[in-house]
Design an enzyme around this catalytic site. Structure first.
Site, short mmCIF file in Angstrom:
data_model
loop_
_atom_site.label_atom_id
_atom_site.label_comp_id
_atom_site.label_asym_id
_atom_site.label_seq_id
_atom_site.Cartn_x
_atom_site.Cartn_y
_atom_site.Cartn_z
CG HIS A 116 -84.77 31.34 -45.33
ND1 HIS A 116 -84.33 32.50 -46.19
CD2 HIS A 116 -86.22 31.36 -45.91
CE1 HIS A 116 -85.14 32.78 -47.02
NE2 HIS A 116 -86.24 32.12 -46.91
NE ARG B 115 -87.42 26.31 -46.59
CZ ARG B 115 -88.09 27.49 -46.42
NH1 ARG B 115 -89.23 27.67 -46.88
NH2 ARG B 115 -87.67 28.16 -45.37
CG ASP C 202 -77.84 10.15 -53.73
OD1 ASP C 202 -78.80 9.55 -53.91
OD2 ASP C 202 -76.90 10.42 -54.71
CD GLU D 212 -91.97 30.50 -51.21
OE1 GLU D 212 -92.09 30.74 -50.11
OE2 GLU D 212 -91.10 29.62 -51.59
CG ASP E 241 -91.14 34.39 -49.32
OD1 ASP E 241 -90.25 35.30 -49.55
OD2 ASP E 241 -90.76 33.34 -48.77
#
Length: 260
Positions: free
Chosen positions: A48, A73, A87, A152, A178
């Site tokens: 987000h 995230r 990486d 969620e 959520d």
């Protein structure tokens, strides 16, 4: 030289509570500021927040030498997204909207080198190996990657026991916003029905020997979830903290002005 130890993963395994905060500015300077605040872990939010792999990398650069552990995230559990985050130097990834054990297993595979997984070997030329200086990275990295998946939805809660049985999943993060919306209570995270499901989920996660995580914007909520056994608890969002503080300061300062 082996891959660096992951202190956050070790703390979760030892059931040492870790207090964190969300970062959604997508900016390295803001992330650097957050490293001075004492949080055990900080989320670089690629779902987000306005982040891409370059801004995530920039934030990892400023977080890596500090005591605040970076949790990246990704937007979704795609192999290539996880590969890029790892990486770039992420040791801990948080994957949203994992509804089934099959999805969870796929995330684990994407985070592990063969033969245990399918992570590509390009890290030898990347930041994660200090550009080739960590020669034993590929043979030691699997054990240091921390995989966190988000439950969620009602489907994820229904499949929670199967998700918890997936080897390589270190923790399950309950996404309260959520989840409450999927349960028919959009915006009402405190609905008794939602809180009952969350409490039961945390109990099941910890009983399975995994780490339970959650985000709350109140200290009362944090105390409740910690008492239930949650191990990694986020207690704020950087943009919300700034907005609330600035609004309060503006309001209080304007109240000093006389109407006369």
């Amino acid at each position: 030289m082996p891959a660096p130890l992951n202190p956050f993963k070790a703390a979760l395994a030892q059931k040492k509570p870790q207090i964190g905060c969300w970062m959604t500015f997508g900016d390295a300077l803001a992330a650097e500021l957050m490293t001075t605040t004492g949080f055990d872990w900080l989320v670089v939010d690629g779902e987000h927040g306005p982040n891409d792999i370059r801004s995530i990398t920039d934030q990892l650069r400023v977080l890596s030498p500090t005591s605040s552990h970076a949790v990246v995230r990704v937007p979704i559990g795609e192999d290539w997204m996880l590969k890029q985050a790892l990486d770039a130097g992420a040791q801990t990834v948080l994957v949203p909207m994992v509804d089934t054990a099959e999805q969870a297993a796929g995330v684990v595979r994407a985070c592990r080198y063969a033969p245990e997984g399918v992570r590509g070997m390009g890290g030898y030329g990347a930041r994660v190996t200090n550009f080739g200086a960590i020669e034993d990275y590929a043979t030691t990295a699997n054990a240091q990657i921390c995989v966190l998946v988000q439950a969620e939805t009602r489907a994820a809660i229904a499949n929670l026991d199967d998700i918890l049985a997936v080897e390589g999943v270190d923790g399950v993060f309950i996404g309260p916003a959520d989840l409450s919306a999927d349960m028919g209570y959009p915006g009402d995270l405190t609905a008794p029905e939602v809180q009952t499901v969350i409490a039961d989920a945390i109990t099941r996660i910890t009983a399975a020997g995994k780490a339970a995580g959650i985000l709350t914007l109140s200290l009362e909520g944090a105390k409740t979830y910690l008492d239930l056994g949650a191990t990694f608890v986020a207690v704020g969002i950087d943009t919300v903290l700034l907005a609330n503080t600035a609004r309060a300061l503006s309001r209080d300062a304007k109240s000093l002005i006389s109407d006369d």
